[in-house]
Design a protein around this motif. Sequence first.
Motif, mmCIF file in Angstrom:
data_model
loop_
_atom_site.group_PDB
_atom_site.id
_atom_site.type_symbol
_atom_site.label_atom_id
_atom_site.label_comp_id
_atom_site.label_asym_id
_atom_site.label_seq_id
_atom_site.Cartn_x
_atom_site.Cartn_y
_atom_site.Cartn_z
ATOM 1 N N GLY A 98 11.913 6.421 -18.680
ATOM 2 C CA GLY A 98 10.665 5.531 -18.934
ATOM 3 C C GLY A 98 10.955 4.449 -20.041
ATOM 4 N N ASP A 99 10.472 3.354 -19.985
ATOM 5 C CA ASP A 99 10.786 2.356 -21.257
ATOM 6 C C ASP A 99 9.650 1.375 -20.943
ATOM 7 N N VAL A 100 9.969 0.346 -21.716
ATOM 8 C CA VAL A 100 8.586 -0.700 -21.704
ATOM 9 C C VAL A 100 8.157 -1.203 -20.402
ATOM 10 N N ASN A 101 9.060 -1.288 -19.611
ATOM 11 C CA ASN A 101 8.782 -1.989 -18.165
ATOM 12 C C ASN A 101 8.444 -0.615 -17.204
ATOM 13 N N LEU A 102 9.143 0.358 -17.449
ATOM 14 C CA LEU A 102 8.775 1.477 -16.383
ATOM 15 C C LEU A 102 7.950 2.573 -17.098
ATOM 16 N N THR A 103 6.654 2.312 -16.909
ATOM 17 C CA THR A 103 5.511 3.040 -17.803
ATOM 18 C C THR A 103 4.990 3.969 -16.838
ATOM 19 N N GLY A 104 5.008 4.162 -15.787
ATOM 20 C CA GLY A 104 4.513 5.245 -14.812
ATOM 21 C C GLY A 104 5.370 6.360 -14.519
ATOM 22 N N ALA A 105 6.225 6.592 -15.063
ATOM 23 C CA ALA A 105 7.157 7.773 -14.913
ATOM 24 C C ALA A 105 8.174 8.097 -16.148
ATOM 25 N N GLU A 106 8.568 9.187 -16.559
ATOM 26 C CA GLU A 106 9.062 9.489 -17.582
ATOM 27 C C GLU A 106 10.603 9.567 -17.158
ATOM 28 N N TYR A 107 10.844 9.689 -15.701
ATOM 29 C CA TYR A 107 12.405 9.727 -15.389
ATOM 30 C C TYR A 107 12.335 9.587 -13.956
ATOM 31 N N LEU A 108 13.419 9.048 -13.487
ATOM 32 C CA LEU A 108 13.558 8.825 -12.120
ATOM 33 C C LEU A 108 15.058 8.898 -11.730
ATOM 34 N N THR A 109 15.408 9.539 -10.623
ATOM 35 C CA THR A 109 16.512 10.016 -10.076
ATOM 36 C C THR A 109 16.758 9.463 -8.633
ATOM 37 N N MET A 110 17.740 8.741 -8.372
ATOM 38 C CA MET A 110 18.088 8.214 -7.020
ATOM 39 C C MET A 110 19.289 8.905 -6.628
ATOM 40 N N VAL A 111 19.411 9.493 -5.220
ATOM 41 C CA VAL A 111 20.428 9.906 -4.614
ATOM 42 C C VAL A 111 20.589 9.104 -3.384
ATOM 43 N N ARG A 112 21.743 8.606 -2.879
ATOM 44 C CA ARG A 112 21.996 7.608 -1.726
ATOM 45 C C ARG A 112 23.157 8.087 -1.441
ATOM 46 N N SER A 113 23.236 8.374 -0.112
ATOM 47 C CA SER A 113 24.113 8.636 0.934
ATOM 48 C C SER A 113 24.348 7.432 1.982
ATOM 49 N N THR A 114 25.499 7.595 2.882
ATOM 50 C CA THR A 114 25.793 6.292 3.814
ATOM 51 C C THR A 114 24.455 6.119 4.686
ATOM 52 N N THR A 115 23.676 7.240 4.794
ATOM 53 C CA THR A 115 22.450 7.051 5.918
ATOM 54 C C THR A 115 20.998 7.316 5.194
ATOM 55 N N HIS A 116 20.866 7.904 3.934
ATOM 56 C CA HIS A 116 19.778 8.063 3.598
ATOM 57 C C HIS A 116 19.552 7.807 1.933
ATOM 58 N N LYS A 117 18.387 7.600 1.396
ATOM 59 C CA LYS A 117 18.030 7.499 0.172
ATOM 60 C C LYS A 117 16.927 8.364 -0.379
ATOM 61 N N LEU A 118 16.981 8.878 -1.390
ATOM 62 C CA LEU A 118 15.915 9.687 -1.990
ATOM 63 C C LEU A 118 15.750 9.402 -3.333
ATOM 64 N N VAL A 119 14.383 9.001 -3.711
ATOM 65 C CA VAL A 119 14.088 8.799 -5.350
ATOM 66 C C VAL A 119 12.968 9.749 -5.798
ATOM 67 N N HIS A 120 13.323 10.580 -6.873
ATOM 68 C CA HIS A 120 12.647 11.402 -7.452
ATOM 69 C C HIS A 120 12.095 10.991 -8.831
ATOM 70 N N ALA A 140 0.779 -1.221 -0.062
ATOM 71 C CA ALA A 140 -0.061 -0.026 0.047
ATOM 72 C C ALA A 140 0.699 1.155 0.023
ATOM 73 N N ASN A 141 2.065 1.115 0.608
ATOM 74 C CA ASN A 141 3.069 2.361 0.667
ATOM 75 C C ASN A 141 3.814 2.406 -0.485
ATOM 76 N N LEU A 142 3.565 1.653 -1.491
ATOM 77 C CA LEU A 142 4.559 1.977 -2.797
ATOM 78 C C LEU A 142 3.981 3.128 -3.414
ATOM 79 N N PRO A 143 5.122 3.773 -4.130
ATOM 80 C CA PRO A 143 4.473 4.897 -4.963
ATOM 81 C C PRO A 143 3.662 4.267 -6.112
ATOM 82 N N PRO A 144 2.878 5.344 -6.756
ATOM 83 C CA PRO A 144 2.159 4.717 -7.760
ATOM 84 C C PRO A 144 2.902 4.407 -8.966
ATOM 85 N N VAL A 145 4.034 4.944 -9.080
ATOM 86 C CA VAL A 145 5.210 4.440 -10.193
ATOM 87 C C VAL A 145 5.255 2.769 -10.099
ATOM 88 N N PHE A 146 5.481 2.427 -9.113
ATOM 89 C CA PHE A 146 5.787 0.873 -8.939
ATOM 90 C C PHE A 146 4.667 0.031 -8.633
#
Length: 491
Positions: A398-420, A235-241
């Motif tokens: 976005g491609d044939v398998n990732l249809t819900g977003a035009e582009y995603l960007t992830m940034v990760r440090s040693t302590t946190h991760k963000l996906v835009h 239920a907590n997955l973003p709509p893209v996934f």
Amino acid sequence: MTDKTEKPDIVVIMTDQQRYDTINALGAHHVDTPNLDRLVNRGVNFSQCHVTAPSCVPCRASLFTGYYPHSNGVHANGQAWNKTWVSLLQESGYQTVNIGKMHTIPYDAPAGFDERYIVENKDRFLEGRYFFDEWDKALASHGLKKQQREEYRKRDDYRECLGAFPWELPEELHSDVFVGRMARWWLSSKPVEKPLFMVVGFPGPHPPYDPTPEYIERYMDRDIPLPEVSEEDLANLPPVFTEKRLHDVEVDHDSVAWSLNPTREQLHRMRAYYCANVEMIDREVGQILDTLEERGRLDNTIIVFASDHGDCLGDHGLSQKWAPYDEVTRVPLIISAPGRFTEGRDVDQLVQLFDLGPTILEWAGLTPDPSFEAESLNPALEEKAFDGRTHVFCEQGGDVNLTGAEYLTMVRSTTHKLVHFKGLSCGQLFDLVNDPGEKRNLWDKPDAAPKKQELLDVIREWLIDTSVKTRAARRRAVDTGPMEHRGMQVT
């Protein structure tokens, strides 16, 4: 001790879609990998290596160009790329050879190699369906055709198998065995009068998960860690996934007909087959190492073992890749050269897979282009001061398998991760210290807003910095084609 003034042979062994937690010596005690363990024990393990893209083509284009996807223009599977830094090794006197999967587009682009023996995805249906690679030819010469989607769909249990099928043709014609044997044939029979740069690309354990029955038997009764996914997690997955889950049920990419609610038995079978395929590849790696030793070349060979991305295998309720959870972005990276690099070490700083590019060029006595976004790992290998990266980044169009977003960007440090997600209000933010399984999304939590803004600012500054850093390379591309490499000097 190795003569470090002599140019070393360099052998890069790459698997496709292999998770970090699949090597016994790195803690995966449910998988037997004696030969990869041998590399770990005699090498340097980078325990926090993350890919720059969570799918095959953009990750490999990034690795072999030295630039992030947003810089080299390769954002998704199927997009053209063919110019690589391998041509610099070729020009500097190396004999350059590729055996197996490289995943250039087109598949048969020279890409800087003197010789290419191409073996592509096991199951090609939408992309490259009629490309006839070396493996196809070998099967055809025996009057056979490969097991793939069109054949698997005839099975009554096709949709229950989650992409896991036994290899029923002769073992020597399995794609991973075929690639391993071809590499050994080349190493044992070809005269090598120059330093060697070889890339051996195994198609597995990318699906279909298709080990031979002998290896399947080793894992079906084994206790294998299985994903724990609750209704709350889904239920907590973003709509893209959430959309990706539905898409992967409707469209059987790579012979994987996904299920929204797989049973424990289905998940165990899928993971057992996956682990069995990893052990099959491990055997081939060991025989390649043995062949190098028999030819007297191992002492002056640097061995690199890595994979292009991982596989969710049901974690987070997801199939395969594209979603930048650690199960996908974190990959094995082992560099083994006893006598050159102190063996049995672990480097736990953040690095990116494409950092191999400048590292390898320096081994060959070349100075990497200053516009490279990849950074050399040699200070860590040589036990010099090495801070690693403060953040790693991952991108996917976005491609044939990732249809819900035009582009995603992830940034990760040693302590946190963000996906835009471009253009969407949803996103992901994880506290990796308190939530290493990435289950509690803090994106909309008021008390996490400062950290969210901090990481969004990191993405903004990174995009600006890389735009400035790569401007000379992008200017050259106007005249010479995408990311043509020039200006490299032999030192």
